[in-house]
Design an enzyme around this catalytic site. Sequence first.
Site, PDB file in Angstrom:
ATOM      1  N   ARG A   1     -31.596 -10.806  11.296  1.00 52.07           N
ATOM      2  CA  ARG A   1     -30.310 -10.595  10.621  1.00 52.07           C
ATOM      3  C   ARG A   1     -29.601  -9.337  11.101  1.00 52.07           C
ATOM      4  NH1 ARG A   1     -31.614 -10.294   4.493  1.00 52.07           N
ATOM      5  NH2 ARG A   1     -33.716  -9.760   5.228  1.00 52.07           N
TER       6      ARG A   1
ATOM      7  N   GLY B   1     -33.167  -4.668  -3.450  1.00 49.47           N
ATOM      8  CA  GLY B   1     -32.535  -4.307  -4.720  1.00 49.47           C
ATOM      9  C   GLY B   1     -31.739  -3.022  -4.648  1.00 49.47           C
TER      10      GLY B   1
ATOM     11  N   GLY C   1       0.808  -1.215   0.000  1.00 47.15           N
ATOM     12  CA  GLY C   1       0.000   0.000   0.000  1.00 47.15           C
ATOM     13  C   GLY C   1       0.839   1.261   0.000  1.00 47.15           C
TER      14      GLY C   1
ATOM     15  N   GLU D   1      -2.307  -8.476   6.342  1.00 47.83           N
ATOM     16  CA  GLU D   1      -1.840  -8.530   7.734  1.00 47.83           C
ATOM     17  C   GLU D   1      -1.996  -9.936   8.317  1.00 47.83           C
ATOM     18  OE1 GLU D   1      -0.155  -6.114   8.470  1.00 47.83           O
ATOM     19  OE2 GLU D   1      -0.903  -4.775   6.913  1.00 47.83           O
TER      20      GLU D   1
END
Length: 667
Positions: A339, A407, A184, A430
């Site tokens: 959920r 959607g 990175g 990592e």
Amino acid sequence: MAPVNIAAQSIKDMTTARAELSFNVETVRDYLFAGRTNWKTHKKIEDMLKSDPAFDRSQRNFIGRVDAYKRALAITKRLIELRRVHGWSKQETDQAAFILSEVLPIALHDAAFEPVFLGQASSAMMSEYWDLVSNKGIQGCYLQTELGHGSNVACLETTATYIPEAHEFEIHSPTLTSTKWWIGGLGKTATHGIVQAKLILPGGENVGPHLFLVQLRSLEDHATLPGISIGDVGPKAGGGLAALDNGYARFHRVRIPRANMFSKFAEVTEDGRYIQPQNPKHSFSGMMYIRASMVTSGGWTIARAITIAIRYTTVRRQGECDEHGLERQVIQYSSTYYRLLPILSRAYVFIALGRQTIKQFTTVTERSERGDFTKLSEIHAILCGLKALVTNTVVRDLETARRALGGHGYSAFAGIGRLYADYLPTVTYEGDNFVLNGQVVRLAVKSYQAFFSTPTSPLGAHSSYIRLLKGNNPKPVMETALWQNSNSIVHLLEWRAALVLNEFVQTLDNLDANANQRLSKAVTDAFITVKIGEMIAGLVLLPRREGNVIRALYHLYLLTTAEDALVDLFSTGLLQQSGDRELRLAIKHHCLQLLPDAIGLTDAFSFSDWALDSALGVSDGRVYEKIWRRAQFEPLNQLGNTPGYYESLRPMLQEGQKLAKRVRSRL
């Protein structure tokens, strides 16, 4: 019956949800921010950022990768300017970056480059470089992963050979697979890099991987220095981390001064003698710091997603109609709240747990610097387990939250897709999570063997559950009341870890293929649940209503962790017959208990609409107006004609019309 004004009803639904809260949002907010002072600092910095045109977000969904990188550099420059102008501390600067939640090329400088300097640079290196590092006079990256090796650091191929005559190291990439890859900030940004390379002594002895500071680019014109080849590795899956220049680098016998070895703990003398560190894990302190910070950051990441999901499903109505012709709020369906509310509980747990983890890591690091390494192996295993569990969980929860939006969740304007794409690689960087599981298992087995071979052997926080295997410790009594008692669930999950470990050790010669993953998960779950027990005990410091709602969240975390562990609970004999049904009913009960407070619990995260940047997560419920307005910015909608019409679409339509005419003429 008059038709329902859906847009107006959305605003009303959000207002009603906030009016029905059982607790004070500001008190819970202050708890999440570890004090009102921290929140005030957060708010002050956010007000400053959102009024600055440099941080405008209106076009970021419509730009390509090059423009995304240039935008990120401009944001980085402005962020550093603000730090200097306002005299921000490191904590305040980190808070500004957190609020922005932007992918920036500077991220690895802050997360890896600076911590390695602080933890492993010699006093001479600090004197020469620290002012440049801390003031961003140089930009750094951390070069460990190679094209051919990632988690297996011992097999990295890049070499650092000491040349005693010149008092220099020669950094070299001997093979194609030794090319540093995925780094990175390397592709276009970094001027310097901390290179992980095998240290080769003058006699040819390889003493393993060590860290070296290498200048990569000129500080005059940013040109790549001789002997080094650098580039960007290309676009990432799903368009994630578009603004981050993950790069590659090859070194062709590049010379650096002997002083550029990070030698706080290990050193090569001028004549080529090697002075080894007291503990080899010192070389992993930079990576350990990143893993420690990933717990809290994971919590705040799912906090963003669950705020969007709960707000939208509160105002979204679909399906069954009541007597007034109103469709049911989506969040009221059991398939939705089952959920989403456990995700909310995990956000709260990871945020609080992450703060504790960083404190614990800091304490162990300070002790190590004083020569006390007794806790280093344990914190290493804790961080491996937490990194694997948290990142796996967050990736799953982000997608669950996105799908709960229906959607519209696939729209970039929803905001969760970007979070998912940017967070997804955490499960492999990592430390690959499957590899890290092995680290957790290694310490668990070692602790088990020591505990039974040496009666006086102490058990650390990560292995305290092993105590249950010695003596006549009673197993949990399975009854409905168990699921109502947090301490009982903690005790149950500790027993699960102990029994799974015991079975693992007894079957070492013939383990099943998933044994490491199951044991690592059980051990880490046990560690987290013990910490949650401590968090629950600490809630007595809060007012009763606020303590109760957070306690309910923490208890829901325990329940869903037990549900996730059902296979282990049954296979170890801890659970029998209908115990799973009682557990699932307890989860439903706690979800229904928390449901009226769901909006308030997300408001406590204190995300402004600007910070959240989601058309579906706006605080006032005007989701349909916001998604409509954002669609008008789509570049395709700014064009008068259809691009490619004359070259491709028109000829195709005309040919199809001709063919249809011929067919009709035959009839």
